[in-house]
Motif scaffolding. Structure first.
Motif, PDB file in Angstrom:
ATOM      1  N   HIS A 777       0.833  -1.203   0.000  1.00  0.00           N
ATOM      2  CA  HIS A 777       0.000   0.000   0.000  1.00  0.00           C
ATOM      3  C   HIS A 777       0.878   1.269   0.000  1.00  0.00           C
ATOM      4  O   HIS A 777       0.618   2.215  -0.774  1.00  0.00           O
ATOM      5  N   THR A 778       1.937   1.269   0.810  1.00  0.00           N
ATOM      6  CA  THR A 778       2.799   2.464   0.928  1.00  0.00           C
ATOM      7  C   THR A 778       3.485   2.775  -0.391  1.00  0.00           C
ATOM      8  O   THR A 778       3.502   3.930  -0.847  1.00  0.00           O
ATOM      9  N   THR A 782       3.018   6.057  -2.897  1.00  0.00           N
ATOM     10  CA  THR A 782       4.192   6.864  -3.282  1.00  0.00           C
ATOM     11  C   THR A 782       4.279   7.031  -4.797  1.00  0.00           C
ATOM     12  O   THR A 782       4.502   8.134  -5.304  1.00  0.00           O
ATOM     13  N   GLN A 818      -1.936  -5.452   3.727  1.00  0.00           N
ATOM     14  CA  GLN A 818      -1.282  -4.230   3.254  1.00  0.00           C
ATOM     15  C   GLN A 818      -0.673  -4.393   1.866  1.00  0.00           C
ATOM     16  O   GLN A 818      -0.094  -3.449   1.324  1.00  0.00           O
TER      17      GLN A 818
END
Length: 824
Positions: A777-778, A782, A818
């Motif tokens: 997810h991160t 980004t 995630q």
């Protein structure tokens, strides 16, 4: 000088030795004993060896009591046996051979000295007595009877006889005695420091003159003994060392001299006139003695620091910032001039640094807090330039840059965030930016770091309200490009477009700008309200350069549609349908628009007059015959007409919208109509009809009269034709409410932008996941921030990801929620 006795010597060597010996005796004080009479001795001369090149002589010397005997006939061989020139060559050679034979002759005897020459008794003492007398006279400034040339010769003689070391020590001792007396005489002198400094300067000048005279007399000593002997100073340096030594012993004299110098410089700093020549001479004395740095420079820099620390604190409270900066600049110039006039060159750097530290570096925050905003608001170019120049000297440009950034954000925030001044936002931002650019060029020396600061601060403040500045910039361009801007030349218009483009670069949500600009451009093109097609195309070109062809693709397509529509209309007028079927008395021009290029317009129904319906049907038949497979949809809200009206007080032409035209045409058949009657006859949507009637009966040009009178249109209102209408112009424009921006239109445009953004976000997510297959997810968030060109919140991105999961484009990993997996 006497020649040492030799056992074997050639004639030429003997003669040379005797000659040089005689020359030496003339200039030297040595005494020789009288030469004895030579005794005769036989000397055998060598014969000529024809096998050798040149003549070789061999002399057999016989030594008897240091006497040298030789035969002088050897020197006159050719004279005694020279053949007659008239003789034959053979005879001459014969006689020459005979002449070389040894013959008896007179003999000359030279007798060498037996004893070495000696110096006169007390030669050194007598010579020094003369020199000492001369040195004493020099120090006492009295005349001396002895000639300078004789004194120089005396020193020369002592050096020649290896007495240079003793002479040097005696001169040093004599000089030290006189220098010691001279410096002791200064102790307890005048309490007036200026007078005391003059005495010290006279003492130093006397020493310099005296040492130069002594050095002139003993120059030979300097050039021989001093150069040949290591660790021995020249006479000049010896004099300086003695003066330095006894000055250090006379601590009172040195302290008083330094104190006097510092007082004089301080008096000069406060504006009094001082003897700069005296300062120059005394400081050169300290430099020559090698004590400048320790004895003078250190206390001088300490006093300077104290003086400017006190002055800086005092003046910062009394002066405003521009005057204080002028004072600092003047002080730094004075210190630089002081270094040129009397201070040593090595002092300049620490002195200027000390003044800069106390006057500037310590007060940087106070200067910026107290005066920077005032200077910027007043556009004080010269004062800002002075500030920049001074700050650069103490490496404080970073502080100045931060102050500039804070000023731009604070001032710009007042412009952008004030809702009541939205109309003036863009002109105010342009004026603010022009002012900053001017200051950057003239005051900040076009420093690139400051340019970047201005850009960053502007980007921050323009995006404070997200989409509103983008919308207002588009509106401002619409106002400038719209017809009716009288007094604006093409050059001025082009310059204005360039300035607005600078603001456009700072906008993050360029899609909002595009949406509003496209909507306004469509109105200008369709209503023929563009001031200059060249200016329009120039702006499109600039946007294309900034954002690429994809950004302007639709805008360029709009221009193509307008040009194609002109060709279609020409072709239609020449067609058989137009010549045979069109109703007379009506001229109609149709714009055929490509749906993808133009803004989306909501369909609005209206019951058109019979003549217009016939015209539309004939044109539709013509167009579809030329372009099969296409579908025409009429946009009634964009139509506009010119009506010929026959008023009792004169005929007029009315420039009105299509809806206004439909309403006015009803009054050809009726004197009075109610609101409900008009609504039933035209089928215009309620809100649009109210705006239309309001523009015809309540605006500046009142073609209709409303009963009862009022600003708003109510359901029970009635309308009659205004027979008393008058106007000075023949063609009159009736302002249509629909042409003005409404809250609903703005909202709908903004909503369309957000809808388009959702599609872009969805496409970007799918594009990234299709490439990466599996992503956390991160990392996905980004990459989305890197690819998307408009500002968006992470929460909105998360919503779009959830939407794609629901539509089965993505799925969460079973082991780790995630992580997302792409579903093919």
């Amino acid at each position: 000088m006497s020649l040492p006795p030799t056992k074997r010597s050639s004639l030429s060597n003997t003669t040379t030795a005797n000659t040089s010996s005689g020359g030496a005796s003339n200039s030297s004080p040595l005494h020789h004993p009288p030469m004895k009479k030579a005794k005769s001795q036989a000397v055998a001369c060598s014969s000529l060896d024809p096998s050798k090149n040149g003549l070789q002589h061999r002399h057999d010397h016989t030594q008897v009591d240091n006497e040298v005997v030789f035969e002088p006939s050897a020197m006159a061989i050719d004279d005694d046996a020279r053949p007659d020139e008239s003789r034959a060559p053979a005879a001459a050679n014969l006689s020459r051979k005979k002449a070389t034979l040894p013959q008896p002759s007179k003999k000359l005897v030279i007798k060498l000295l037996k004893a070495k020459p000696t110096l006169p008794t007390n030669f050194e003492e007598d010579t020094w007595a003369k020199l000492k007398s001369a040195i004493t006279a020099i120090f006492l400034k009295q005349p001396d009877s002895c000639d300078l040339e004789k004194l120089y010769q005396a020193v020369n003689d002592l050096c020649l006889h290896k007495m240079g070391g003793s002479l040097y020590q005696r001169i040093e001792k004599e000089c030290e005695a006189h220098i010691s007396v001279a410096l002791r005489s200064l102790v307890g002198q005048s309490p007036d420091l200026a007078v005391f400094l003059s005495l010290v300067e006279r003492c130093w000048q006397d020493l310099c003159d005296q040492m130069l005279m002594i050095r002139g007399i003993a120059l030979y000593l300097d050039r021989t003994y001093v150069k040949q002997t290591p660790n021995v100073r020249s006479l000049w340096d010896m004099g300086l060392q003695l003066f330095r030594k006894h000055l250090a012993l006379s601590a009172e004299v040195e302290h008083k001299t330094v104190t006097g110098l510092l007082r004089m410089i301080e008096r000069e700093r406060v504006g009094e006139a001082v003897d700069r020549t005296l300062l120059n001479h005394l400081l050169k004395m300290f430099t020559a003695l090698g004590i400048y740095s320790d004895s003078f420079e250190k206390p001088f820099l300490g006093c300077t620091s104290e003086f400017y620390a006190a002055e800086g604190m005092k003046f910062m409270q009394q002066y405003d910032v521009p005057d204080y900066l002028k004072h600092v600049e003047m002080r730094l110039h004075e210190e630089h001039e002081r270094c040129l006039l009397y201070l040593d060159a090595s002092t300049r750097k620490p002195l200027i640094a000390m003044a800069e530290k106390q006057l500037l570096e310590r007060h940087i925050p106070a200067i910026l807090d107290k005066g920077f905003t005032t200077l910027m608001d007043g556009h004080r170019i010269e004062d800002l330039q002075r500030m920049y120049s001074l700050f650069s000297r103490v490496n404080a440009l970073e502080s100045l840059r931060h102050a500039l950034s804070s000023y731009i954000r604070r001032t710009g925030q007042g412009i952008v965030m004030d809702d009541e001044k939205d109309k003036d936002m863009v002109p105010s931002l342009l004026e603010f930016k022009a002012s900053l650019d001017s200051i950057w060029e003239e005051s900040f020396s076009k420093n690139e770091a400051f340019s970047n600061t201005i850009k960053d601060a502007f980007e921050y403040l323009i995006n404070l309200r997200q989409n509103r500045p983008a919308e207002l910039i588009a509106k401002f361009l619409d106002e400038k490009l719209r017809a009716g801007n009288k007094g604006t030349s093409e050059e001025e218009l082009e310059g204005m477009l360039d300035k607005v483009l600078v603001l456009f670069r700072f906008i993050q949500g360029k899609d909002v700008f595009e949406a509003f600009y496209k909507k306004d451009l469509a109105k200008r093109l369709l209503l023929g309200k563009s001031a200059s097609i060249d200016a329009e195309k120039s702006m499109i070109s600039k946007l294309k350069t900034e954002c690429g062809s994809q950004f302007t693709n639709k805008l360029e397509g709009m221009f193509k549609d307008i040009e194609l529509s002109k060709e279609i209309n020409e072709s239609f007028k020449q067609s058989s349908q137009a010549r045979t079927k069109l109703p007379s008395g009506i001229e109609m021009s149709v714009h055929v628009l490509t749906t993808g290029y133009w803004p989306t317009y909501p369909p609005m129904d209206v019951r058109l007059p019979h003549e217009l319906n016939v015209y539309q049907d004939i044109f539709k038949e013509f167009y579809l015959s030329k372009h099969s497979g296409r579908r025409l949809m009429w946009q009634n809200s964009l139509g506009h007409c010119v009506l010929k009206a026959d008023f009792p007080k004169g005929k007029k032409e009315l420039a009105v919208s299509l809806f206004q035209t439909v309403v006015l045409m009803l009054f050809n058949d009726a004197e009075k109509l109610s609101f409900q009657d008009i609504k039933d006859s035209t089928s215009i949507e309620d809100k649009e009809l109210r705006r239309t009637l309001q523009s015809l009966a309540c605006g500046k040009v009142r073609v209709l009269q409303k009963l009862p009178k009022g600003r708003d249109v109510e359901d029970d209102d009635s309308f009659i034709f205004n027979e008393g209408f008058t106007a000075p112009l023949y063609r009159i424009k009736v302002n249509a409410i629909q042409m003005k921006e409404t809250v609903e239109e703005n909202t709908s445009t903004t909503e369309r932008v957000f809808q388009d953004r959702q599609y872009q976000v969805d496409a970007a997510i799918v594009r990234i996941m299709k490439t990466r297959k599996v992503l956390s997810h991160t990392l996905l968030i980004t990459e989305l921030f890197q690819q998307l060109k408009f500002p968006i919140k992470p929460a909105d991105l998360k919503k779009r990801i959830e939407s794609l999961i629901d539509r089965e484009y993505l799925e969460r990993d079973r082991n780790n929620p995630q992580i997302y997996n792409y579903l093919a």
